[in-house]
Design an enzyme around this catalytic site. Sequence first.
Site, PDB file in Angstrom:
ATOM      1  NE  ARG A  51      56.491  64.451  55.472  1.00 19.65           N
ATOM      2  CZ  ARG A  51      57.428  65.080  56.161  1.00 19.65           C
ATOM      3  NH1 ARG A  51      58.026  66.134  55.654  1.00 19.65           N
ATOM      4  NH2 ARG A  51      57.766  64.649  57.373  1.00 19.65           N
ATOM      5  CG  HIS A  67      53.959  65.881  59.390  1.00 22.85           C
ATOM      6  ND1 HIS A  67      53.644  64.560  59.149  1.00 22.85           N
ATOM      7  CD2 HIS A  67      53.063  66.313  60.304  1.00 22.85           C
ATOM      8  CE1 HIS A  67      52.609  64.221  59.906  1.00 22.85           C
ATOM      9  NE2 HIS A  67      52.242  65.262  60.609  1.00 22.85           N
ATOM     10  CE1 TYR A 118      61.428  66.422  58.371  1.00 16.69           C
ATOM     11  CE2 TYR A 118      60.710  68.090  59.950  1.00 16.69           C
ATOM     12  CZ  TYR A 118      60.455  67.285  58.871  1.00 16.69           C
ATOM     13  OH  TYR A 118      59.223  67.335  58.275  1.00 16.69           O
TER      14      TYR A 118
HETATM   15  C1  TPP Z   1      48.712  57.789  67.812  1.00 15.96           C
HETATM   16  C2  TPP Z   1      49.258  59.053  67.249  1.00 15.96           C
HETATM   17  N1  TPP Z   1      50.414  59.543  67.750  1.00 15.96           N
HETATM   18  C3  TPP Z   1      50.905  60.711  67.284  1.00 15.96           C
HETATM   19  C4  TPP Z   1      50.262  61.396  66.305  1.00 15.96           C
HETATM   20  C5  TPP Z   1      50.808  62.715  65.788  1.00 15.96           C
HETATM   21  N2  TPP Z   1      51.287  62.515  64.421  1.00 15.96           N
HETATM   22  C6  TPP Z   1      50.491  62.801  63.368  1.00 15.96           C
HETATM   23  S1  TPP Z   1      51.189  62.343  61.940  1.00 15.96           S
HETATM   24  C7  TPP Z   1      52.560  61.759  62.694  1.00 15.96           C
HETATM   25  C8  TPP Z   1      53.651  61.131  61.864  1.00 15.96           C
HETATM   26  C9  TPP Z   1      53.138  60.004  61.034  1.00 15.96           C
HETATM   27  O1  TPP Z   1      54.186  59.445  60.302  1.00 15.96           O
HETATM   28  P1  TPP Z   1      53.930  58.285  59.254  1.00 15.96           P
HETATM   29  O2  TPP Z   1      53.136  57.190  59.874  1.00 15.96           O
HETATM   30  O3  TPP Z   1      55.259  57.914  58.709  1.00 15.96           O
HETATM   31  O4  TPP Z   1      53.019  58.910  58.137  1.00 15.96           O
HETATM   32  P2  TPP Z   1      53.305  60.203  57.255  1.00 15.96           P
HETATM   33  O5  TPP Z   1      52.737  61.370  58.005  1.00 15.96           O
HETATM   34  O6  TPP Z   1      54.788  60.319  57.059  1.00 15.96           O
HETATM   35  O7  TPP Z   1      52.588  59.978  55.986  1.00 15.96           O
HETATM   36  C10 TPP Z   1      52.475  61.952  64.064  1.00 15.96           C
HETATM   37  C11 TPP Z   1      53.539  61.591  65.014  1.00 15.96           C
HETATM   38  C12 TPP Z   1      49.051  60.843  65.812  1.00 15.96           C
HETATM   39  N3  TPP Z   1      48.331  61.460  64.852  1.00 15.96           N
HETATM   40  N4  TPP Z   1      48.588  59.679  66.301  1.00 15.96           N
END
Ligand code: TPP
Lengths: 379, 329
Positions: A268, A272, A281
Amino acid sequence: MSGKHELFQYPAPDDPPDAVRVLDENGNVVADELLPNLTDEEFRKLYADMRLTRRTDRRGVSLQRQGRSGTLASCYGQEAHVATAHALAETDWLIPCYREFGTMLARGIDPKYLFLHWMGKEPGDHIPAEYNTVAPPTPIATQIPHATGMAMAAQLLGWEDTAFLCHFGDGATSEGDFHEGLNFAGAFDTPSVFVCNNNQYAISVPFSRQTGSATVAQKAIAYGFDGVYVDGMDPLAVYTVTEEAVRRAKSPREGESRQTLIELLLYRLGGHSTSDDPTKYRSAAEVEQWEQKDPIRRLEVFLRETGRLDDEAIESIENANEALVDDAVVAAEALHQEPESMFEHVFHELTPELRRQADELAALREQYGDEAFDVGWRF
Amino acid sequence: MAGETDRLTLVEAVNSALHNEMARDEHVVVMGEDVGVNEGVFRATAGLYDEFGEQRVIDTPLAESGIVGTAIGMSFLGIRPVAEIQFMGFLYPALDQLFSHAARFRSRTRGRFVPEIVIRAPYGGGIHSPESHSESTEALLTHYPGVKVVVPSTPADAKGLLIASIREPDPVVFLEPKKIYRSFREAVPTEPYEIPLGEASVRRDGTDVSVFTWGAMTRPTLEAARQLEGEVDVEVVDLRTLSPLDRVTLITSAEKTGRVVVVHEAHRTGGLAGEIATTIQEHSFLYLEAPVKRVTGWDVPYPFPELEKYYMVNVARIIDGIKEVVAFP
Ligand SMILES: Cc1ncc(C[n+]2csc(CCOP(=O)(O)OP(=O)(O)O)c2C)c(N)n1
């Protein structure tokens, strides 16, 4: 096999294998045999949908900056994921993740729904039934078992020609729900395609902190099916691999697994979310390096060089996309919900207690006016 | 609490408590999603990674059950993990570890294995966050024996209560009202200090009616009391610890004023107001001049941002509740 697991012979690599790739970073074909068998029109549609995704995304971010919309998770740079939706039949099901909304646009879902969602309006999740698409959830990885359950239901119902394609991020692979969802899929031999969009970060946490394995794709082995590691900045590789996985989900040949775990290695280019500061980071040099791999540019070069796209076609795509997005923003901003609507759909009908609470809210609004709710508490 | 102070916000006070305790005791570690390099999505762990390094400020995989489960395991060897769950709405995958293990280990091993852990989580609404980011379901936690539940409402309390929680020999869930993370500052002692768990705080003395509340609701409740000055003399009690409840302070206040309102942003049905009202009714029935009134969030899933202002308890609703109780019969 490196020293780490000398005693145990297993086919998973300690180092990432070469990712499946059709186009190199300059848009040159590097694997003729993997070129998708698409009509010129279909190629252009893929390109148009990727551009629509980027336009929707960029508009969403700018609306947020202007205070007209809430937080959103941008997929800027990850647009090649759109190709997974192109590899689905209309009758197949899509179970997307919040960041992979390009798949929804590719299915024909009006960008209005995305703007509504980002604006904090619940109708954004009321996706019409004809799109066979589940509204993306917020808690990470929870859609994975849902996707497997849908595929199990299809088996019960005797649907033989429907695949279920589920998206998630690399962070999602750390949750128990990932394991449970894939484990059920293997155990019940469901018609499932799992797509991990490995953009290498879960907010700030790098992939190396999610897992000790070199790839997500190799995890498939443990569930009894195949994994494939794909250049996720290459829309044609994404298409070819997904198309094959969908075919297998419906009718695997001798020796093929029905399920596939696809790992798209991508990036990306933005934060985020709109409340994230990615400079904390990761380095500017890293981002720059990935900007060179822009999936839209890559496809555009290929399509131009093979005579499938010219300036005129691009202009008409852009005009159409612009109109679609502009109209969607207008429609989303115009739509408002009545406060009482929050009581509806909690159950199939209003319970007596919810009716009482709805009346209580109506009486308060009547007595104090809506302004009391705007300035109700000073901190 | 003499000595030097800083003017801190609530989230800065949380951060100050973590700095103090990590410096004091090398067994204290901080762990969770994005708590290290990124210093927490709300910056609650700012500066810790630089000061204490990646072994004590641990960026974990995205896995809440894993975070709480490994924290429990670490505690068995004397480490004191302070685990962050990024939002209360994402605590649910860890409830098995919390209820089946954190809450029970002491009892089932007769004190041999005790999960001395703190789980911090921002909670509550009012900041226009996406779905699942505004939960206020603390009643789920207080229902379960063996876990202490703490909710500060001021920066100074946040620091003292968090330090007490870290030193506490029981598992503690520490819920931080994110609506007021940065909305005001107050003097907070620079040095470490404890505010004992299990003690409510009378924020305002009054004689006509007692209002019991906690977390972000404390401020609109005090504002309602101020607006009613001259008309109704309102006592405001901030519970601070929800489990165990400070029943003595609740009962003393209820018996003094004879009229009770409970204010919480959580859903009404099965919310903690029910427990509080019943406690008072069981103990002080003959002192009461009016039925106990609940002013709470509605029994609907927390709405999307467009409608959240109609969900949240506001000053008008609190005033309405107080007037109703005072006017009775
Ligand atoms: C169960 C849960 N824990 C924490 C979060 C907070 N959170 C939202 S997105 C995210 C990171 C997600 O990373 P990834 O699965 O790699 O997907 P990306 O956002 O990089 O597409 C976090 C920690 C959440 N939404 N759900």
